[in-house]
Design a protein around this motif. Sequence first.
Motif, PDB file in Angstrom:
ATOM      1  N   ASN A 146      41.968  61.879  98.057  1.00  0.00           N
ATOM      2  CA  ASN A 146      41.017  60.958  97.427  1.00  0.00           C
ATOM      3  C   ASN A 146      40.913  61.160  95.922  1.00  0.00           C
ATOM      4  N   SER A 147      41.848  61.916  95.359  1.00  0.00           N
ATOM      5  CA  SER A 147      41.813  62.150  93.921  1.00  0.00           C
ATOM      6  C   SER A 147      43.021  61.519  93.242  1.00  0.00           C
ATOM      7  N   GLU A 148      42.833  61.146  91.985  1.00  0.00           N
ATOM      8  CA  GLU A 148      43.929  60.563  91.221  1.00  0.00           C
ATOM      9  C   GLU A 148      45.107  61.528  91.122  1.00  0.00           C
ATOM     10  N   ALA A 168      43.447  64.143 103.694  1.00  0.00           N
ATOM     11  CA  ALA A 168      42.350  63.319 103.161  1.00  0.00           C
ATOM     12  C   ALA A 168      42.421  63.185 101.641  1.00  0.00           C
ATOM     13  N   HIS A 228      37.916  52.625  95.413  1.00  0.00           N
ATOM     14  CA  HIS A 228      38.403  53.868  94.820  1.00  0.00           C
ATOM     15  C   HIS A 228      39.827  53.767  94.268  1.00  0.00           C
ATOM     16  N   ASP A 241      41.859  54.801 104.867  1.00  0.00           N
ATOM     17  CA  ASP A 241      41.793  56.201 104.454  1.00  0.00           C
ATOM     18  C   ASP A 241      41.227  56.385 103.055  1.00  0.00           C
ATOM     19  N   LEU A 242      40.916  55.272 102.402  1.00  0.00           N
ATOM     20  CA  LEU A 242      40.341  55.313 101.061  1.00  0.00           C
ATOM     21  C   LEU A 242      39.502  54.053 100.883  1.00  0.00           C
ATOM     22  N   LEU A 264      46.662  53.458 101.347  1.00  0.00           N
ATOM     23  CA  LEU A 264      45.505  54.241 101.793  1.00  0.00           C
ATOM     24  C   LEU A 264      44.313  53.335 102.088  1.00  0.00           C
ATOM     25  N   GLN A 265      44.068  52.381 101.198  1.00  0.00           N
ATOM     26  CA  GLN A 265      42.948  51.461 101.389  1.00  0.00           C
ATOM     27  C   GLN A 265      43.143  50.604 102.630  1.00  0.00           C
ATOM     28  N   VAL A 295      47.874  53.898  96.698  1.00  0.00           N
ATOM     29  CA  VAL A 295      46.453  53.540  96.778  1.00  0.00           C
ATOM     30  C   VAL A 295      46.255  52.369  97.742  1.00  0.00           C
TER      31      VAL A 295
END
Length: 274
Positions: free
Chosen positions: A229-231, A227, A262, A257-258, A252-253, A249
């Motif tokens: 979700n951080s840079e 999971a 974000h 998943d994001l 994931l989007q 990114v």
Amino acid sequence: EVEAEKAATLVEWGKSFPVRELIKRGCFQRPESDGDAVSKLLSFFGVGSIDAWTTRYGLANVAYRHSPTFNSSEVALATWLRLGELEAERQDCADYNESRFKQAVREIRGLTRQPVGEALQQAIAHCNQSGVALALVKPLPKTALSGAARWVSPRKPVIQLSARHKSDDHLWFSFFHEAAHILLHSKKSIFVDGADGDGSDFEAEANEWAANILVPKKAWSKFVADAPNSERTVRAFANQQGIAPGIVVGMLQHGGDLPWSHLNKLKVRYKWGA
């Protein structure tokens, strides 16, 4: 009356095209009359009549695939594809070599970390050496598309990108998606793709192939399971894989998943030059 009707048809046909945009792009000089506009358009497309244009470019007579909700007009799409053909003609390509193109795709994967302008120039060179023309063509009004793939001759395929989303994740995923069509699918089809494809098996296969080239499936599954979700996490994974963080990114989007809101600052944005 018959001749007058033919003339009226020619004028209406000519008015349906983005003539001002083609003038702006230097495709031809400003027409002196409606008839001159028709003549210049036929010359631009390399045909001698509307019937010849319909046979060669009319979507009803071309094997192509795109979404039923695809919001591109027939003439705008045909014009955009023709611009790609002309760009492909200017590129000095070797005869197509499948193994060389597969190697080129692997080389281009690593270029995604470089500045977009430099990376694209190197990508074009890699493609040309393997026999593939890579054309970046600014989208026209009424063309809601991301890219296209087709064969303009038995020895020369063309990948055409619109870069309409102006972000590195869309640009590079589109490239690998179109490369998949060249490597996996029929030489007789023209694949014109919107942002999400059309849900067909061909598009799903191209999406899966592109995603797996960018990040091997096993590594991606393990990464997503944590999971992220951080840079910091995204950057570390992108560095590990040797690709641009913006691509991670975007994947994931797109996979849910994001959130779409974000980590967008990790994507590289760009704009078209004059």
